[in-house]
Scaffold this motif. Structure first.
Motif, short mmCIF file in Angstrom:
data_model
loop_
_atom_site.label_atom_id
_atom_site.label_comp_id
_atom_site.label_asym_id
_atom_site.label_seq_id
_atom_site.Cartn_x
_atom_site.Cartn_y
_atom_site.Cartn_z
N ALA A 83 3.66 7.11 -10.64
CA ALA A 83 3.28 5.98 -11.48
C ALA A 83 4.51 5.25 -12.01
O ALA A 83 4.52 4.01 -12.11
CB ALA A 83 2.41 6.46 -12.65
N TYR A 84 5.58 5.99 -12.34
CA TYR A 84 6.82 5.35 -12.78
C TYR A 84 7.39 4.45 -11.68
O TYR A 84 7.96 3.39 -11.95
CB TYR A 84 7.86 6.39 -13.17
CG TYR A 84 7.48 7.28 -14.33
CD1 TYR A 84 6.58 6.85 -15.30
CD2 TYR A 84 8.02 8.56 -14.44
CE1 TYR A 84 6.23 7.69 -16.35
CE2 TYR A 84 7.68 9.39 -15.50
CZ TYR A 84 6.78 8.95 -16.45
OH TYR A 84 6.43 9.78 -17.49
N GLY A 85 7.25 4.89 -10.43
CA GLY A 85 7.73 4.07 -9.31
C GLY A 85 7.01 2.74 -9.25
O GLY A 85 7.63 1.68 -9.06
N LEU A 86 5.69 2.76 -9.42
CA LEU A 86 4.92 1.52 -9.40
C LEU A 86 5.28 0.64 -10.61
O LEU A 86 5.39 -0.58 -10.49
CB LEU A 86 3.42 1.82 -9.40
CG LEU A 86 2.86 2.57 -8.19
CD1 LEU A 86 1.34 2.68 -8.28
CD2 LEU A 86 3.26 1.90 -6.89
N ALA A 138 0.79 -1.23 0.00
CA ALA A 138 0.00 0.00 0.00
C ALA A 138 0.82 1.28 0.00
O ALA A 138 0.28 2.34 -0.29
CB ALA A 138 -0.94 0.00 1.23
N ASN A 139 2.11 1.22 0.35
CA ASN A 139 2.85 2.45 0.62
C ASN A 139 3.88 2.79 -0.45
O ASN A 139 4.62 1.93 -0.92
CB ASN A 139 3.57 2.33 1.97
CG ASN A 139 2.59 2.19 3.11
OD1 ASN A 139 1.61 2.89 3.19
ND2 ASN A 139 2.88 1.25 4.02
N LEU A 140 3.89 4.07 -0.82
CA LEU A 140 4.89 4.64 -1.70
C LEU A 140 5.28 5.97 -1.07
O LEU A 140 4.43 6.83 -0.85
CB LEU A 140 4.31 4.85 -3.10
CG LEU A 140 5.25 5.21 -4.25
CD1 LEU A 140 4.57 4.90 -5.58
CD2 LEU A 140 5.65 6.67 -4.23
N THR A 165 6.38 -0.31 -1.46
CA THR A 165 6.86 -0.67 -2.81
C THR A 165 8.04 0.19 -3.23
O THR A 165 9.02 -0.31 -3.76
CB THR A 165 5.73 -0.51 -3.85
OG1 THR A 165 5.20 0.82 -3.75
CG2 THR A 165 4.62 -1.50 -3.61
N VAL A 166 7.94 1.52 -3.03
CA VAL A 166 8.92 2.46 -3.57
C VAL A 166 9.19 3.56 -2.56
O VAL A 166 8.28 4.01 -1.85
CB VAL A 166 8.40 3.11 -4.88
CG1 VAL A 166 9.35 4.20 -5.36
CG2 VAL A 166 8.21 2.07 -5.96
N ILE A 167 10.45 4.00 -2.48
CA ILE A 167 10.80 5.21 -1.74
C ILE A 167 11.52 6.15 -2.70
O ILE A 167 12.51 5.77 -3.33
CB ILE A 167 11.71 4.90 -0.53
CG1 ILE A 167 10.94 4.09 0.52
CG2 ILE A 167 12.23 6.19 0.09
CD1 ILE A 167 11.78 3.68 1.70
#
Length: 315
Positions: free
Chosen positions: A226-229, A18-20, A56-58
């Motif tokens: 969105a690029y991170g996901l 759930a987290n970015l 997912t992403v930092i």
């Protein structure tokens, strides 16, 4: 606190996380078996926990640093880390998409093998590009038909102008026989959607990433989220970012753009204009976008589309 094993950190599937995070003016570190970020206050320092098993992403923005110990824990949990400019854009390394990706020899091989089995055939690449664009339209119809906040702001998927834009693009997809023509049709459709969103929100707008107005800034910021996901999806499935089906084949991160495009028009585009109309802060916009990514299962959708493309194109 006992140290967590890498297997327990990966218990939550990436597609369900759930987290970015976008962080700035802080230091990311490991303390007592947890990953924290430290911000310096006037009188004291403040520590905030990052739940890495559900992240997912930092994105690390202006004025940030990260310790080796924190990076080791993030890698053990399979979290992608990217260094970026203020507000989440741009990701550094010129025009490339560049991530600090965890090293793992245990990611699945079937998807990269499936992807490469069609990628060197131009006709099959085009078929996947067409499928991606049709899925993009279907996802947008799904999101816009369900999202109450969009309807409250006048975005109804069955309105004549929206339906004209989407159905017009959908009719072109099967008959376009060059990727360049497909890219042009996609750009024209997105331009139509910009005009529709600006009209709904009563804004004057021209797309220019360097413009500096709220709508353009929010589009930049949301796109990089969105690029991170997309980067996470491709890393987990073991698919190199250079094997694009739509964007430039000479750009190492082009497949990230292809996958991010699956969700950008459905979520980032309308909320960039809505938040600009409401004069939201950057943080308020970011929270809105991340909430909608979760609500509409954007990461799940990306995983599903990439997996289907990789194992669904056969001789």
């Amino acid at each position: 606190m006992d140290d967590l094993s890498p297997s327990s950190l990966k218990a939550i599937l990436h597609s369900k996380r759930a987290n970015l995070y976008y962080l700035e003016h802080c230091r990311v570190m490991q303390k007592d078996g947890r990953v924290l970020y430290l911000t310096e206050g006037k009188d004291e320092n403040y520590y905030w926990n990052i739940p890495i098993a559900n992240t997912t992403v930092i994105l690390l923005g202006t004025g940030t640093s990260i310790t080796q110990a924190a990076m080791r824990m993030l890698c053990s949990a399979g979290v992608l880390v990217g260094f970026c400019g203020g507000g989440g854009t741009p990701l550094f390394a010129g025009a490339e998409i560049e991530w600090l990706t965890p090293q793992s020899e245990y990611r699945p091989t079937e998807y990269v093998q499936g992807w490469l089995s069609f990628w060197f055939d131009a006709d099959k690449r085009l078929a996947v590009a067409r499928t991606f664009q049709q899925s993009r339209i279907d996802y947008m119809r799904h999101v816009w038909s369900k999202d109450k906040d969009l309807k409250d702001n006048g975005f109804y998927v069955d309105d004549a102008d929206i339906e004209h834009a989407l159905s017009g693009f959908a009719k072109k997809i099967p008959v376009l026989d060059k990727v360049g023509d497909l890219l042009l049709a996609e750009a024209q459709t997105t331009k139509q959607l910009y005009k529709i969103a600006a009209t709904r929100c009563k804004l004057t707008f021209e797309r220019n990433p360097e413009q500096g107005d709220l709508a353009n800034d929010f589009l930049n910021h949301g796109n990089y989220l969105a690029y991170g996901l997309a980067a996470t999806t491709l890393w987990v499935l073991g698919t190199p970012h250079g094997f694009a089906v739509m964007h430039g084949k000479t750009r190492r991160g082009a497949l990230v753009f292809d996958v991010a495009d699956l969700i950008k028009d459905a979520i980032v585009l309308p909320y960039a204009f809505i938040c600009a109309k409401e004069k939201a802060t950057e943080q308020e916009f970011r929270q809105q976008i991340l909430q909608k990514f979760t609500e509409h299962k954007a990461l799940d959708f990306m995983f599903e589309q990439v997996k289907q493309a990789a194992i669904g194109i056969k001789d």
